[in-house]
Structure formats: structure tokens, C-alpha cells
Enzyme design. Sequence first.
Site, PDB file in Angstrom:
ATOM      1  N   LYS A  43      27.926  81.791  36.872  1.00 25.81           N
ATOM      2  CA  LYS A  43      29.186  81.700  36.276  1.00 25.81           C
ATOM      3  C   LYS A  43      29.641  80.267  35.644  1.00 25.81           C
ATOM      4  CE  LYS A  43      31.550  80.999  40.496  1.00 25.81           C
ATOM      5  NZ  LYS A  43      32.402  81.517  41.650  1.00 25.81           N
ATOM      6  N   TYR A  66      45.017  53.139  24.747  1.00 30.27           N
ATOM      7  CA  TYR A  66      46.244  53.653  24.677  1.00 30.27           C
ATOM      8  C   TYR A  66      47.043  52.778  25.600  1.00 30.27           C
ATOM      9  CZ  TYR A  66      45.108  57.967  22.221  1.00 30.27           C
ATOM     10  OH  TYR A  66      44.688  58.777  21.172  1.00 30.27           O
TER      11      TYR A  66
END
Length: 366
Positions: A38, A257
Site C-alpha cells: 500500500k 524564507y
Amino acid sequence: MELLRDTVVQVDLDAIRENMREIHTLIGKEVSIMAVIKANGYGHGAIGIAPALIKENAAYLAVATLTEALELREAYHDYPIFILGHTPDHLLPYIIEKNITQTIVSFKQASLLNDLAKQAHKKPKVHLKVDTGFHRLGMSNVHELNKICQLDSITIEGIFSHLALVNKQENDLQYNRFLAVIDELEKGGASFRYKHIADSISAVDFPKYHMNMIRPGALIYGLKGFHTGFLPLQQALTFLTRISQIHEIKKGDGVGYDYLWKAEKDTRIATLPFGYADGYPRNLRGKGYVLIHSVRCPIIGVICMDQCMVDLTDVPNAKEGDSAIIYGDGADSAMDIEEAAKLAGTNKNEIVSRIANRPPRIYLSK
């Protein structure tokens, strides 16, 4: 295949096959493996790794959702595929049409699938999910389970549960509840080809839970989550990139940033083309590093969506285009998945399964 990015996920198929062999040796010939792939094969690429698992005699390829199952079915038309999770009722016709084995969590759903199967003149396989105390999916009412076993247009191939893994006492309590449910159902005439409760951790630590099938996920990829047992495994995944650009910055210059990192001296930095949109944990700012020329280069500044910057102070000979290891196997001081998980405050499964699809997967095999 032409690579269209410098940031790639490299998967060692030989390591995956060897891990499967080690699992087979651990459990013996009488126990089957439901290989859990999965979340895009825990980030390794479900379609790409499936052949290695098939070659090593996985009884099932197991996924969590119908969408994952359909992707596999398109690639592997006849191989047994199992859905561990819930499939909404209105999508059950896909289970029948595509020959997928479904987890059943209620009599209502089983009855609906039975009716649909009867109309289609088919008999899909299902496994019953027993809730032994995890309280996620499943049934605990034996009467309800027994009614499902009486339905005539579905094949009750297996029965399973899942451990909460709190401690040995709680594990045993759940295991014994599971055995009691099976015993009651078998007394009523039910029979099950597969009985399974063990995941990767419990398969290694608690051999008595093997029954006749286990559901390894992390073990396949060389991710060691067990505590008391031992299994020699090889990490199959390496996450790689290359230096995009190098900057010479002055003391006091900010990077990224908000300038949350500022140079304490004249510094040489590199920009790398990966970020949190590739699945790298954003909270590794100030903790993470990559390996360039066998030297650990710390990530500096805020990790961006598509890029991040590293300090090249200790790698004066680094140049644009040079390789950088984001996650390695721990050799040569590269960060392995276990260390990444600890630094990010999560588990190894999350680290690999969150790696996005956009880095190309490269599959290696001798």
C-alpha cells in the site's frame, strides 16, 4: 528511461528479494506471505517492486484502497490482490469485475456483495476482519460473523485481525480473542484457508502469531521495526539529488524564507532541487543534512516546497551537478530512514510512504 529530474528514488530490487527470502526462512514453508505494498509500495513504487515480490512467492499483493488495487490489477491481470481497508458499498462491483479479494467488515456489506456476485454469476473471495480490540475496522459479534459464513455467493477464504502492539499481555489477549472467534465459527461449519494477525513487528517478535499467513510491510523494504527478535534486512531505498546552484554569500546574509538562517561568516551554500512537496519532512529544518562527497552538509534555512539549501563549508571542492544523498542506507555517514524518522519525530513507515510520486523511481537489479 530518460530521467527528467535530478531528484530520484533508487530502489534495490535485489535487496527486496533478499528480504523476502529472509522472511520466508523465518516463518517456514507452511506460512504464506501477504506482501503489503500500500501507499505506493511504501514509497518504493508498487508497480515497480511487484515483480520482485511475485518471484519470491508472495501469496497476495495487499493494498489499502480500491484505487491502489485497480492500479495493480491493470499491470498484473491475474495475480491475487487484496484490499486491507474499506471499500464503499457503491464500488463493490469493481471487486467482482476485477477479481479482487476484499476485506469484509460488516454483515450488511457482505450481504450486498453476495447479492451483486449472484447477479454477476461470480463468487468473489473475501477475508473477514475481526475486531479483537484495536477498534479500527472489523466485527466482534460471532453471530454476525457466522451469518456471513452462511452466504452462498462469496468465498470466505480467510479471517484476520490486527494487534494494537501495546505490550505482550495485550497482544496475547487479542490473539486469544481471535482464536476463540475462529473456534466458534469452525464449530458452526466455517473453514478458512488463511488465518492471519501478524504484521512486520509481531511476525519477528512473536513467532506464535504466525498462524498460516503473515502481513509484512516494513520488513520487505528493510525497515527494522521489531524490538526483541532479529532479522537481517537490507534497506532497499536510496533518495538522491544533485546540486542545482552554488552561491558565495557574505557574513550576515540571510538564506531562504524569513531569513531564519543567517551566515555567521562568509559561506558557500548549495541549492538542491527537492523539498517538502517531494515528501521530505519540513520540520527537519536545522536538523537534516545530505551527504555530498561523503561529507554531511547541514540543511539551512526553511525547507521550501521544491528546493532547499545546504552549507558547503566542509566540502570546498563541491560543484554544481554533484550528487547528494538525501536518504541512504547508513553507509558512509548517509542519513538512513531510521535516523530521518527520529529527527522528524515520526516512524520509518511515514518517512518512506510520504515520498511523493514526482521523483522518478529507478529500479536496480543485478
